[in-house]
Scaffold this motif. Structure first.
Motif, PDB file in Angstrom:
ATOM      1  N   VAL A 169     -13.677 -20.631  -0.434  1.00 46.38           N
ATOM      2  CA  VAL A 169     -13.418 -19.225  -0.143  1.00 46.38           C
ATOM      3  C   VAL A 169     -12.194 -19.111   0.747  1.00 46.38           C
ATOM      4  O   VAL A 169     -12.110 -19.759   1.795  1.00 46.38           O
ATOM      5  N   LEU A 170     -11.221 -18.313   0.320  1.00 46.09           N
ATOM      6  CA  LEU A 170     -10.069 -17.960   1.153  1.00 46.09           C
ATOM      7  C   LEU A 170     -10.360 -16.616   1.809  1.00 46.09           C
ATOM      8  O   LEU A 170     -10.825 -15.683   1.144  1.00 46.09           O
ATOM      9  N   SER A 171     -10.090 -16.497   3.100  1.00 44.34           N
ATOM     10  CA  SER A 171     -10.328 -15.221   3.767  1.00 44.34           C
ATOM     11  C   SER A 171      -9.324 -15.020   4.882  1.00 44.34           C
ATOM     12  O   SER A 171      -8.803 -15.978   5.461  1.00 44.34           O
ATOM     13  N   GLY A 172      -9.026 -13.768   5.166  1.00 44.72           N
ATOM     14  CA  GLY A 172      -8.108 -13.420   6.240  1.00 44.72           C
ATOM     15  C   GLY A 172      -8.427 -12.055   6.794  1.00 44.72           C
ATOM     16  O   GLY A 172      -8.982 -11.193   6.095  1.00 44.72           O
ATOM     17  N   LEU A 173      -8.100 -11.843   8.055  1.00 48.50           N
ATOM     18  CA  LEU A 173      -8.401 -10.580   8.720  1.00 48.50           C
ATOM     19  C   LEU A 173      -7.321 -10.280   9.740  1.00 48.50           C
ATOM     20  O   LEU A 173      -6.910 -11.154  10.502  1.00 48.50           O
ATOM     21  N   SER A 174      -6.844  -9.052   9.739  1.00 45.40           N
ATOM     22  CA  SER A 174      -5.902  -8.586  10.760  1.00 45.40           C
ATOM     23  C   SER A 174      -6.444  -7.275  11.307  1.00 45.40           C
ATOM     24  O   SER A 174      -6.606  -6.303  10.565  1.00 45.40           O
ATOM     25  N   LEU A 175      -6.739  -7.254  12.609  1.00 51.99           N
ATOM     26  CA  LEU A 175      -7.403  -6.108  13.216  1.00 51.99           C
ATOM     27  C   LEU A 175      -6.429  -5.165  13.897  1.00 51.99           C
ATOM     28  O   LEU A 175      -5.401  -5.592  14.439  1.00 51.99           O
ATOM     29  N   SER A 176      -6.781  -3.892  13.870  1.00 56.26           N
ATOM     30  CA  SER A 176      -6.082  -2.845  14.629  1.00 56.26           C
ATOM     31  C   SER A 176      -4.577  -2.837  14.373  1.00 56.26           C
ATOM     32  O   SER A 176      -3.758  -2.877  15.293  1.00 56.26           O
ATOM     33  N   VAL A 177      -4.222  -2.780  13.095  1.00 52.33           N
ATOM     34  CA  VAL A 177      -2.813  -2.685  12.713  1.00 52.33           C
ATOM     35  C   VAL A 177      -2.378  -1.228  12.814  1.00 52.33           C
ATOM     36  O   VAL A 177      -2.946  -0.356  12.143  1.00 52.33           O
ATOM     37  N   ASN A 178      -1.386  -0.952  13.629  1.00 52.58           N
ATOM     38  CA  ASN A 178      -0.900   0.418  13.785  1.00 52.58           C
ATOM     39  C   ASN A 178      -0.036   0.817  12.598  1.00 52.58           C
ATOM     40  O   ASN A 178       0.991   0.189  12.312  1.00 52.58           O
ATOM     41  N   LEU A 179      -0.456   1.853  11.893  1.00 51.19           N
ATOM     42  CA  LEU A 179       0.349   2.463  10.829  1.00 51.19           C
ATOM     43  C   LEU A 179       0.413   3.957  11.126  1.00 51.19           C
ATOM     44  O   LEU A 179      -0.137   4.790  10.414  1.00 51.19           O
ATOM     45  N   LEU A 180       1.080   4.250  12.244  1.00 55.53           N
ATOM     46  CA  LEU A 180       1.121   5.621  12.764  1.00 55.53           C
ATOM     47  C   LEU A 180       2.466   6.296  12.552  1.00 55.53           C
ATOM     48  O   LEU A 180       2.550   7.524  12.576  1.00 55.53           O
ATOM     49  N   THR A 181       3.504   5.482  12.350  1.00 51.32           N
ATOM     50  CA  THR A 181       4.849   6.034  12.221  1.00 51.32           C
ATOM     51  C   THR A 181       5.589   5.345  11.070  1.00 51.32           C
ATOM     52  O   THR A 181       5.148   4.305  10.559  1.00 51.32           O
ATOM     53  N   ASP A 182       6.725   5.905  10.699  1.00 52.51           N
ATOM     54  CA  ASP A 182       7.558   5.272   9.675  1.00 52.51           C
ATOM     55  C   ASP A 182       8.068   3.925  10.155  1.00 52.51           C
ATOM     56  O   ASP A 182       8.256   3.000   9.354  1.00 52.51           O
ATOM     57  N   GLU A 183       8.276   3.785  11.467  1.00 43.29           N
ATOM     58  CA  GLU A 183       8.722   2.501  12.019  1.00 43.29           C
ATOM     59  C   GLU A 183       7.633   1.443  11.842  1.00 43.29           C
ATOM     60  O   GLU A 183       7.924   0.284  11.507  1.00 43.29           O
ATOM     61  N   ASP A 184       6.371   1.828  12.064  1.00 41.84           N
ATOM     62  CA  ASP A 184       5.268   0.897  11.828  1.00 41.84           C
ATOM     63  C   ASP A 184       5.231   0.477  10.360  1.00 41.84           C
ATOM     64  O   ASP A 184       5.045  -0.699  10.039  1.00 41.84           O
TER      65      ASP A 184
ATOM     66  N   PHE B 165       0.850  -1.187   0.000  1.00 35.82           N
ATOM     67  CA  PHE B 165       0.000   0.000   0.000  1.00 35.82           C
ATOM     68  C   PHE B 165       0.886   1.237   0.000  1.00 35.82           C
ATOM     69  O   PHE B 165       1.838   1.327   0.789  1.00 35.82           O
ATOM     70  N   THR B 166       0.585   2.184  -0.869  1.00 39.37           N
ATOM     71  CA  THR B 166       1.384   3.400  -0.965  1.00 39.37           C
ATOM     72  C   THR B 166       0.510   4.629  -0.746  1.00 39.37           C
ATOM     73  O   THR B 166      -0.665   4.648  -1.123  1.00 39.37           O
ATOM     74  N   TYR B 167       1.121   5.623  -0.138  1.00 40.49           N
ATOM     75  CA  TYR B 167       0.486   6.916   0.096  1.00 40.49           C
ATOM     76  C   TYR B 167      -0.881   6.775   0.773  1.00 40.49           C
ATOM     77  O   TYR B 167      -1.929   7.097   0.221  1.00 40.49           O
ATOM     78  N   ILE B 168      -0.848   6.256   1.993  1.00 42.00           N
ATOM     79  CA  ILE B 168      -2.053   6.174   2.820  1.00 42.00           C
ATOM     80  C   ILE B 168      -1.857   7.057   4.049  1.00 42.00           C
ATOM     81  O   ILE B 168      -0.734   7.316   4.462  1.00 42.00           O
ATOM     82  N   MET B 169      -2.939   7.491   4.623  1.00 38.55           N
ATOM     83  CA  MET B 169      -2.847   8.346   5.796  1.00 38.55           C
ATOM     84  C   MET B 169      -2.480   7.517   7.028  1.00 38.55           C
ATOM     85  O   MET B 169      -2.764   6.327   7.099  1.00 38.55           O
ATOM     86  N   GLN B 170      -1.836   8.165   7.980  1.00 43.74           N
ATOM     87  CA  GLN B 170      -1.517   7.485   9.234  1.00 43.74           C
ATOM     88  C   GLN B 170      -2.811   7.109   9.948  1.00 43.74           C
ATOM     89  O   GLN B 170      -3.791   7.839   9.917  1.00 43.74           O
ATOM     90  N   GLY B 171      -2.801   5.945  10.595  1.00 47.16           N
ATOM     91  CA  GLY B 171      -4.007   5.518  11.293  1.00 47.16           C
ATOM     92  C   GLY B 171      -3.884   4.104  11.812  1.00 47.16           C
ATOM     93  O   GLY B 171      -2.835   3.471  11.727  1.00 47.16           O
ATOM     94  N   VAL B 172      -4.998   3.615  12.365  1.00 43.75           N
ATOM     95  CA  VAL B 172      -5.098   2.233  12.830  1.00 43.75           C
ATOM     96  C   VAL B 172      -6.050   1.524  11.873  1.00 43.75           C
ATOM     97  O   VAL B 172      -7.187   1.975  11.671  1.00 43.75           O
ATOM     98  N   TYR B 173      -5.592   0.416  11.288  1.00 47.32           N
ATOM     99  CA  TYR B 173      -6.293  -0.190  10.172  1.00 47.32           C
ATOM    100  C   TYR B 173      -6.702  -1.640  10.445  1.00 47.32           C
ATOM    101  O   TYR B 173      -6.051  -2.350  11.210  1.00 47.32           O
TER     102      TYR B 173
END
Length: 416
Positions: free
Chosen positions: A112-127, A75-83
């Motif tokens: 059907v293949l499915s997957g989910l990852s909750l509350s992924v922090n993408l708040l900093t460059d380190e994240d 993913f490129t050029y997304i806003m900082q947030g919890v995803y």
């Protein structure tokens, strides 16, 4: 076409590069982050996932999509947030056998293949620098799907909430007749009204869900056939709820079954409509079928099987209520519905990758999209084990209850 002088082309290239760099420097969000999408155990070690992957901001609701290549979703050029990240892809039986030799030798249905990852922090460059990982689950598509859910109620002209007019619709999505006898429709335990409340059963049990109330179709095995492309309507009460005080309500006297509670003063019995068998109530004093979570499942179970299933109290609760533990493996279909956009899930991605979000406006209905029309004219509904993608949530735009009509699959909004 007239050619530009070479010097002009060079200047344009330099200007484009400069403005691009300037734009990148001004961007304050996440420039790039990666998710590794892993296949489940039993898949070929050389197989790499390719397909659509979705990121959803838990606060703003903003959605980003990308195509995973060689098992990596960038993913490129997304806003900082919890995803929340979700993945859903349908495989034919042949595709599944090729990817997972030995797992699907006798398989005939789609997977059907499915997957989910909750509350992924993408708040900093380190994240963003981390490679986040998601392992997919797989499930065989069933014949029966929950196709419509009207459970949020309506408002009277005085602004009071009215909840006795609920209905659920079950659709035969296969090309063969299916018998409803012994099929259970159940409401799940859990709070999906606010993100502030966690769901401890979800955290502790990955292989099961917990039922609040369950109603079963009567019959000995071959009394209630459902033809391909047909549906059955289950009403909380098979009554006409349209009144002067509730002009936006619905007439459910034409329902096929109703969930009558004989011990409740709130439940109405239409003697012309067969009753579902109420086979489980976690709350003994419950007065109608259907609880606040609004998430529902289909499974089959006899009285003896239900009696043998575990019944557990909510972790950390002092309440005497106990909830019926249903293993994921016997669930035919599962649909999560939330009122709050960022509510916490009540089931894992193996069953449903994301929820249909109703919001708080009423009346509102969740309806499954049409995937395609078969050559014989039969509608085939979308079923990717991802309710957020499979369902359309809609409310009236013209002040009439027409959008609540059962058994209607020709709506333009469902056939996009």
């Amino acid at each position: 076409m007239k050619r530009l002088p070479q010097i002009t082309l060079m200047l344009l290239a330099v200007f484009a590069a400069f403005t691009s760099c300037k734009k990148d420097e001004d961007f304050k969000g996440i420039e790039s982050t990666e998710f590794r999408i892993n296949y489940p155990d039993g898949f070929s070690s050389s197989a790499r996932f390719e397909g659509e992957v979705t990121l959803k901001d838990r606060n703003s609701g903003t959605i980003y999509t990308t195509e995973a290549k060689d098992g990596i979703a960038t993913f490129t050029y997304i806003m900082q947030g919890v995803y929340d990240l979700s993945v859903s892809k349908t495989l034919t039986a042949a595709q599944f056998k090729e990817l997972a030799p030995g797992l699907g030798d006798d398989l005939k249905n789609e997977v059907v293949l499915s997957g989910l990852s909750l509350s992924v922090n993408l708040l900093t460059d380190e994240d963003a620098a981390k490679t986040h990982e998601v392992t997919l689950n797989w499930a065989v598509k069933g014949s029966l799907v929950i196709s419509k859910i009207y459970s949020n109620g309506t408002k009277t002209t005085a602004g009071k909430t009215f909840l006795n007019d609920r209905y659920w619709e079950i659709f035969n999505n296969s090309s063969e007749t299916v018998y409803l006898d012994g099929l259970c429709l159940a409401y799940l335990w859990g709070n999906t009204n606010t993100a502030a409340v966690t769901n401890p059963f979800y955290e502790q049990y990955k292989d099961a869900v917990f039922v609040n109330t369950a109603a079963r179709f009567p019959g000995s095995g071959s009394e209630h056939p459902l033809a391909p492309g047909e549906s059955v309507v289950v009403a909380q009460s098979a009554a006409n709820f349209v009144t002067e005080e509730r002009p936006m309500d619905i007439d459910l006297t034409g329902a096929d079954f109703e969930t009558y509670y004989a011990d409740s003063d709130m439940s109405q019995d239409n003697t012309a409509v067969p009753n579902m068998e109420i086979v489980y109530k976690a709350i003994a004093g419950a007065r109608v079928f259907g609880m606040a979570t609004m998430s529902v499942i289909l499974f089959r179970a006899t009285d003896a099987e239900i009696a043998s299933m575990e019944k557990l109290p909510e972790p950390g609760s002092s309440s005497s209520n106990v909830f019926l533990k249903i293993p994921n493996g016997i669930i035919i279909d599962a649909v999560q519905q939330y009122k709050a956009e960022d509510a916490n899930p009540v089931m894992h991605a193996e069953l449903d990758a994301s929820a249909a979000v109703l919001g708080r406006e009423v009346p509102v209905i969740a309806e499954r999209k049409v995937a395609y029309t078969a050559t014989d004219g039969r509608k085939v509904l979308q079923d990717t084990n991802n309710s957020g993608a499979d369902f359309v949530v809609s409310t009236s735009v013209d002040g009439t209850p027409a959008f609540l009509v059962p058994r209607q699959y020709d709506k333009p909004v469902l056939n996009k």
